[in-house]
Write a protein that holds these residues in place. Structure first.
Motif, PDB file in Angstrom:
ATOM      1  N   THR A  97       1.079  -6.052   9.797  1.00  0.00           N
ATOM      2  CA  THR A  97       1.317  -4.814   9.059  1.00  0.00           C
ATOM      3  C   THR A  97       2.650  -4.215   9.452  1.00  0.00           C
ATOM      4  O   THR A  97       3.015  -4.183  10.621  1.00  0.00           O
ATOM      5  CB  THR A  97       0.202  -3.782   9.340  1.00  0.00           C
ATOM      6  N   GLU A  98       3.396  -3.725   8.460  1.00  0.00           N
ATOM      7  CA  GLU A  98       4.625  -2.970   8.671  1.00  0.00           C
ATOM      8  C   GLU A  98       4.450  -1.626   7.995  1.00  0.00           C
ATOM      9  O   GLU A  98       4.068  -1.558   6.822  1.00  0.00           O
ATOM     10  CB  GLU A  98       5.823  -3.691   8.045  1.00  0.00           C
ATOM     11  N   PHE A  99       4.694  -0.547   8.730  1.00  0.00           N
ATOM     12  CA  PHE A  99       4.555   0.801   8.183  1.00  0.00           C
ATOM     13  C   PHE A  99       5.891   1.271   7.618  1.00  0.00           C
ATOM     14  O   PHE A  99       6.945   1.025   8.196  1.00  0.00           O
ATOM     15  CB  PHE A  99       4.066   1.757   9.258  1.00  0.00           C
ATOM     16  N   ASN A 100       5.832   1.983   6.477  1.00  0.00           N
ATOM     17  CA  ASN A 100       7.029   2.560   5.868  1.00  0.00           C
ATOM     18  C   ASN A 100       7.408   3.825   6.618  1.00  0.00           C
ATOM     19  O   ASN A 100       6.557   4.526   7.136  1.00  0.00           O
ATOM     20  CB  ASN A 100       6.761   2.906   4.396  1.00  0.00           C
ATOM     21  N   HIS A 158       0.856  -1.171   0.000  1.00  0.00           N
ATOM     22  CA  HIS A 158       0.000   0.000   0.000  1.00  0.00           C
ATOM     23  C   HIS A 158       0.899   1.229   0.000  1.00  0.00           C
ATOM     24  O   HIS A 158       2.113   1.113   0.066  1.00  0.00           O
ATOM     25  CB  HIS A 158      -0.906  -0.009   1.235  1.00  0.00           C
ATOM     26  N   GLY A 159       0.334   2.405  -0.055  1.00  0.00           N
ATOM     27  CA  GLY A 159       1.117   3.640  -0.122  1.00  0.00           C
ATOM     28  C   GLY A 159       2.022   3.865   1.067  1.00  0.00           C
ATOM     29  O   GLY A 159       3.169   4.283   0.926  1.00  0.00           O
TER      30      GLY A 159
END
Length: 50
Positions: A46-49, A34-35
């Motif tokens: 989930t891993e956030f950028n 995802h963005g």
């Protein structure tokens, strides 16, 4: 040669996976990009950028 596959990079007789595997579910379960994050559709990891 233009690759027709979205998830693999094919060079000669080798195919390399472009997606990241889920660390909880293991090999064969790929994470969606995802963005602002990558996430697993099976377990919800989930891993956030940055």
């Amino acid at each position: 040669m233009v690759s027709r596959y979205k998830y693999y990079n094919v060079e000669g007789d080798r195919a390399e996976v472009q997606k990241k595997n889920c660390p909880r579910c293991g090999p064969g379960v790929y994470m969606a990009e995802h963005g602002d994050r990558v996430s697993c559709g099976k377990c919800g990891y989930t891993e956030f950028n940055k």
